[in-house]
Write a protein that holds these residues in place. Structure first.
Motif, PDB file in Angstrom:
ATOM      1  N   VAL A  88       1.191  -1.474   0.026  1.00  0.00           N
ATOM      2  CA  VAL A  88      -0.377   0.094  -0.683  1.00  0.00           C
ATOM      3  C   VAL A  88       1.123   1.354   0.049  1.00  0.00           C
ATOM      4  N   ILE A 102      -1.943  -1.198  -4.186  1.00  0.00           N
ATOM      5  CA  ILE A 102      -2.516  -0.013  -3.587  1.00  0.00           C
ATOM      6  C   ILE A 102      -1.599   1.415  -4.096  1.00  0.00           C
ATOM      7  N   TYR A 140      -2.307   5.319  -4.536  1.00  0.00           N
ATOM      8  CA  TYR A 140      -3.446   6.592  -4.237  1.00  0.00           C
ATOM      9  C   TYR A 140      -2.357   7.358  -4.371  1.00  0.00           C
ATOM     10  N   GLU A 145      -6.014  -1.146  -7.716  1.00  0.00           N
ATOM     11  CA  GLU A 145      -6.888   0.110  -7.427  1.00  0.00           C
ATOM     12  C   GLU A 145      -5.802   0.264  -7.204  1.00  0.00           C
ATOM     13  N   MET A 200      -7.627   6.437   3.228  1.00  0.00           N
ATOM     14  CA  MET A 200      -7.581   4.874   3.005  1.00  0.00           C
ATOM     15  C   MET A 200      -8.444   4.635   4.237  1.00  0.00           C
ATOM     16  N   ALA A 244     -10.871  -2.377  -0.538  1.00  0.00           N
ATOM     17  CA  ALA A 244      -9.855  -1.607  -0.324  1.00  0.00           C
ATOM     18  C   ALA A 244     -10.235  -0.221   0.033  1.00  0.00           C
ATOM     19  N   ARG A 262      -9.576   6.595  -2.364  1.00  0.00           N
ATOM     20  CA  ARG A 262      -8.417   6.486  -3.515  1.00  0.00           C
ATOM     21  C   ARG A 262      -7.800   7.374  -3.726  1.00  0.00           C
TER      22      ARG A 262
END
Length: 978
Positions: free
Chosen positions: A346, A370, A372, A394, A910, A975, A978
């Protein structure tokens, strides 16, 4: 347990150990044997017993007081059962007790102060119960205490000063209670403390600056989600054994110390404080974490950190799995060294001021799931190396300055479920490899870019996608006619492009659409009839195209605020609110003639199918005339179930499978042996008056209605059990996340995290339930009134979608009944549940849809205040409605659920277990809460005819929802955001 019989001496029984001299039972260890029932009071006769271990079974009822007679007992382990009642106060008679474990039960009452008399006690755990009251100060008298755990109860009061006398204490865990006040200074001076868990309480005060010196052996320091303030303890670096540091969601401030000595650290979380000094060197403390080779998690989100990410970030632990720096003011580039963190899963960097290009080294993070980085100033092209990230789930890069093409290599990310690239400067065509990525199931958002070319036909591969946005680009050509496979689409936004031609007929397959926007294109032709049949459609925008002909007046077109058609000069007809010219009669007649022919054809087809079906049904009835009755109220149900099958599926209707009970029966979780399908089985208690009538009412209500927000009935079973008694059961889809009641007012058990819903999740529930009621009231052939709307009758599936359940009191109504709200029905009695039932039902008024509206209004107020309508504070004429009404509009914060007040709306975060945030920069929570409360008030007024219509309720809530996040999904996902 086969050895427990008269042919074998009891000292040889499984789990029984006897003394050598007297052949008396000294140890009884029956852990994890699936035992049920109550603990026998005769346990008190085992006077030589030193150890009693009944953990991880299914014992219920109270702990027998006779245990207090076991004077030789050293260890008492009753955890992980379903024991209820209070903790026996006479445990203090077991003077030799050293260890007590009652965790994971249903115990109530208070912790007995008499436990302070157990001078030999080393440790006890009462975690995961429903204990109330305070922590007894008498515990300070037990100098031998090493371990105290009362996590996940409902304790209140303060941490007693007397606990500061427990110089041998190593573990103090009081997380997830209602403890308040200031921690006594003496607690921080307990030098042997290794674990201090205070998460999710209401504790105030500051942390001592010398905490790392006074607690040198601390291993786990978890104080998150309290009200600590003041500077971060600089001396924490002296606690060289520290492994877990979690101080998030407080009000700590100041700069960060060095962490060079914390080489054993594995988790570092300081989110949502006020840390950082707003200098260019704010983040240099990260370099001091380079020695922590075990470090798996770094979370410093939502603080005040400024400056650039130091290059030393590439020297962090190769075991690092989570790096969350969202919601700060971090500048500069993402260092190339980020590619060294090969275990990273992440990487969350949204809502900062990052600039420069995304480093190609990102492609080395083979385990990344993940990423972002939205709401920054990133520029350059999206690296093609993203195609190496085959585990990516994602990817969110919205609101940046990225340019160039969308790399086709993203099509190699075959686990991707959400791709958000909106609000950038991307150009070129949409790669077929990307828009055809079949794994996409949550959202594909490419809106607000400069994309050109056609919408690729590969869009038809998105069979599981929920939301597709390609708005505000330069796409052209005709819309592909292969949307038929996109049956799970709920929101489709194609507006602001150059599409032309007619609306493709394949869109008729998208029955689940709730929002469709194709405005501001050059589409032409007539408005297709199938748009009228979209039962779930709440928003349709056809504005500023070149459509012609008659505007329908049914379905979504009945609501001028839901169906937008302005800017189409050739349209006519429609409802008066649209202010369109009347249609030419000839053209209208021709359209009507075609419509009539179509309807006649449909009628003949239906009659033919009905005759064939009736013939087959008669044949089947004759062949099975002698078999046990098994009826179904689910059309074409694929399940053929019997009492025997249900008995196996629910493990004999065991208590361990029981998930709830109501007025007319109990609900069990079941797993079908052949298919492995998980089901919910509602077994009717036919001895209860009205149960059979409830069964028939629920069958009648559910057999002809279909809606995504109504619980789906799979089948019904009616027959006899093995004792020859009548047996009736309803079989539903199993809802993984339980009822709304469980989330609003959780009763936490062992191994179960505390449940809580954030603002957006509650808003989604409100919209879902509102849509269900609107369907029942306004879109069924005969309107249906639920009559018992309350949190326990709203179930949440694994995607947190709400489903209205329990139609046992439902009633079909005629227009005459609906309009005659003042007449009485002597045979009605009280329908619904106290607190949620409207006042007119209490005096015998006829059931109407207005009654459901009242219940909905109370439900809405409960969801956002956190207070039940039956709360003890509501007496006489003071109720939940008045409680909220008197606080509006200036005292919203005082009545709002405190959990919601901890949320902010300033970006993205998150939310594995926290919240979703808006992309807009101002904090608007009070404004929207005020609007929601006003809707709840308008729904729950005493006079039925003054209550809001459910159509208007849904429209207003959807307006709030769309204002917050107009181009992206609101629902929380596994998840996070974002």
């Amino acid at each position: 347990m086969h050895s427990w019989n008269n042919t074998i001496h009891f000292c040889q029984w499984y789990g029984v150990t006897c003394g050598r001299r007297h052949q008396r039972v000294t140890l009884l260890n029956l852990r994890s044997l699936k035992l049920v029932g109550s603990i026998s009071p005769f346990i008190g006769n085992l006077s030589f017993l030193r150890l009693l271990n009944l953990e991880s079974n299914s014992f219920n009822q109270a702990i027998p007081q006779e245990i207090g007679r076991l004077r030789r007992l050293h260890t008492l382990l009753l955890g992980n059962n379903s024991l209820s009642g209070v903790i026996p106060s006479n445990l203090s008679s077991c003077s030799r007790l050293e260890s007590i474990v009652f965790g994971g039960n249903l115990l109530t009452g208070e912790i007995p102060g008499a436990i302070g008399l157990l001078s030999n006690l080393i440790g006890f755990s009462f975690s995961g119960n429903n204990l109330r009251g305070g922590i007894p100060p008498s515990l300070g008298n037990i100098s031998s205490l090493v371990y105290i755990s009362v996590v996940k109860n409902r304790l209140s009061g303060v941490i007693p000063e007397a606990l500061g006398k427990l110089t041998n204490l190593e573990v103090l865990a009081v997380s997830e209670n209602g403890i308040s006040g200031i921690i006594p200074t003496s607690i921080f001076n307990l030098s042997n403390i290794r674990v201090l868990h205070l998460i999710k309480n209401q504790i105030q005060g500051s942390l001592p600056s010398n905490l790392g010196i006074t607690m040198p052996h601390i291993v786990h320091l978890s104080i998150a989600d309290n009200q600590f303030f003041g500077p971060f303890p600089i001396s924490i670096s002296n606690a060289s054994n520290l492994q877990n540091l979690s101080v998030g969601i407080n009000r700590l401030s100041g700069s960060m110390p060095s962490f060079e000595k914390l080489d054993k650290l594995s988790q570092f979380s300081i989110v949502r404080n006020h840390l950082g000094s707003r200098t260019a060197t704010d983040l240099n403390f990260l370099c001091t974490l380079n020695n922590a080779s075990r470090l798996k998690q770094i979370e410093i989100a939502e603080n005040n950190f400024e400056g650039e990410l130091p290059d030393c970030i590439g020297n962090l632990s190769r075991n690092l799995e989570t790096l969350n720096i969202q919601g700060n003011r971090i500048l500069g580039r993402i260092p190339d060294g980020i590619g060294n963190l090969i275990a990273l899963e992440v990487l969350a960097a949204s809502q900062n001021q990052l600039s420069g290009s995304i480093p190609l080294a990102i492609g080395r993070l083979q385990k990344l799931k993940i990423f972002y980085a939205s709401l920054n100033s990133l520029s350059g092209a999206i690296p093609s190396s993203f195609g190496n990230l085959t585990m990516l789930i994602e990817l969110a890069l919205r609101y940046n300055n990225l340019h160039g093409n969308i790399p086709s290599s993203l099509g190699k990310c075959e686990n991707l479920v959400a791709l958000i690239l909106s609000h950038n400067n991307l150009s070129g065509s949409i790669p077929p490899e990307v828009i055809g990525l079949s794994s996409l199931s949550i959202v594909l958002d490419l809106s607000s870019n400069y994309l050109t070319g056609v919408l690729p036909v590969e869009v038809g591969n998105l069979k599981n996608l929920g939301e597709l946005f390609v708005s505000q680009n330069r796409l052209s050509g005709v819309l592909p006619n292969n949307f038929a496979s996109n049956v799970r689409l709920e929101r489709l936004f194609l507006d602001g492009n150059l599409f032309q031609g007619p609306i493709p007929s394949s869109l008729s397959s998208l029955k689940g659409l709730s929002a469709l926007d194709i405005s501001r294109n050059t589409l032409s032709g007539e408005i297709p009839d199938f748009l009228v049949s979209y039962e779930l459609l709440q928003y349709l925008n056809l504005s500023f195209n070149d459509f012609e002909g008659m505007v329908p007046i049914e379905g979504v077109f009945k609501n001028a605020s839901a169906a937008l058609v302005e800017g189409n000069s050739k349209l006519c007809g429609g409802i008066p609110e649209l202010h369109l010219p009347k249609c030419n009669l000839k053209a209208s007649n021709r359209r009507s003639s075609n419509s009539l022919k179509l309807k006649i054809a449909i009628v003949f087809v239906i009659l033919g199918v009905t005759l064939v079906f009736s013939f087959l049904l008669i044949l089947r009835f004759r062949s099975e005339k002698q078999k046990p009755t098994a009826t179904t109220c689910a059309e074409n149900s694929p399940l053929n179930l019997s009492y025997q099958i249900l008995l196996k599926a629910t493990n004999g209707f065991s208590l361990t499978n029981l998930v709830g009970s109501g007025s007319f029966g109990s609900v069990y979780k079941g797993i079908l042996e052949e298919s492995g399908v998980v089901i919910a089985v509602k077994v009717l208690n036919l001895l209860c008056r009205g149960a059979s009538r409830s069964f028939m009412a629920e069958c009648e209500a559910l057999k002809n209605i279909r809606h995504r927000n109504l619980v789906k009935i799979l089948t019904a079973v009616s027959g006899i059990d093995y004792q020859g008694n009548d047996f009736k059961a309803l079989i539903y889809e199993f809802m993984q996340n339980g009822s709304l009641e469980d989330w609003l007012h959780p009763s936490v058990g062992i191994n179960e995290a505390t449940k809580s819903l954030n603002f957006f999740q509650r808003l989604n529930v409100a919209v879902d339930v509102g849509c269900a009621l609107e369907y029942l009231h306004h879109h069924c052939e005969t309107p249906i009134v639920h009559c018992d709307l309350k949190p326990s009758n709203i179930l949440l599936d694994d995607e947190m979608v709400s489903h209205v359940n329990d139609f046992g009191l439902a009633k079909f109504i005629t227009s005459n009944m609906q309009n005659n709200t003042s007449s009485l029905s002597s045979s009605l009695g009280l329908r619904g549940t106290i607190g949620y039932a409207p006042p007119e039902y209490g005096v015998g008024s006829v059931v109407t849809t207005y009654g459901d509206v009242y219940s909905y209004g109370i439900l809405l107020l409960e969801m956002f205040t956190g207070k039940k309508p039956t709360d003890g504070m509501f007496k006489d004429d003071f109720n939940l409605h008045n409680f909220v009404k008197t606080a509006l509009p200036n005292q919203v914060a005082e009545i709002t659920d405190p959990i919601l007040l901890q949320e902010s709306f300033q970006g993205e975060i998150m939310i594995n277990n926290t919240h979703i945030q808006s992309s807009q920069g101002d904090n608007r929570l009070p404004q929207y809460l005020n609007s929601i409360f006003e809707i709840g008030i308008a729904c729950s007024v005493d006079s039925p005819v003054e209550r809001m219509n459910m159509t208007d309720v849904v429209a207003k809530l959807c307006f709030i929802k769309d204002k917050l996040l107009p181009t992206r999904p609101l629902r929380s996902t596994a998840a996070g955001t974002r």
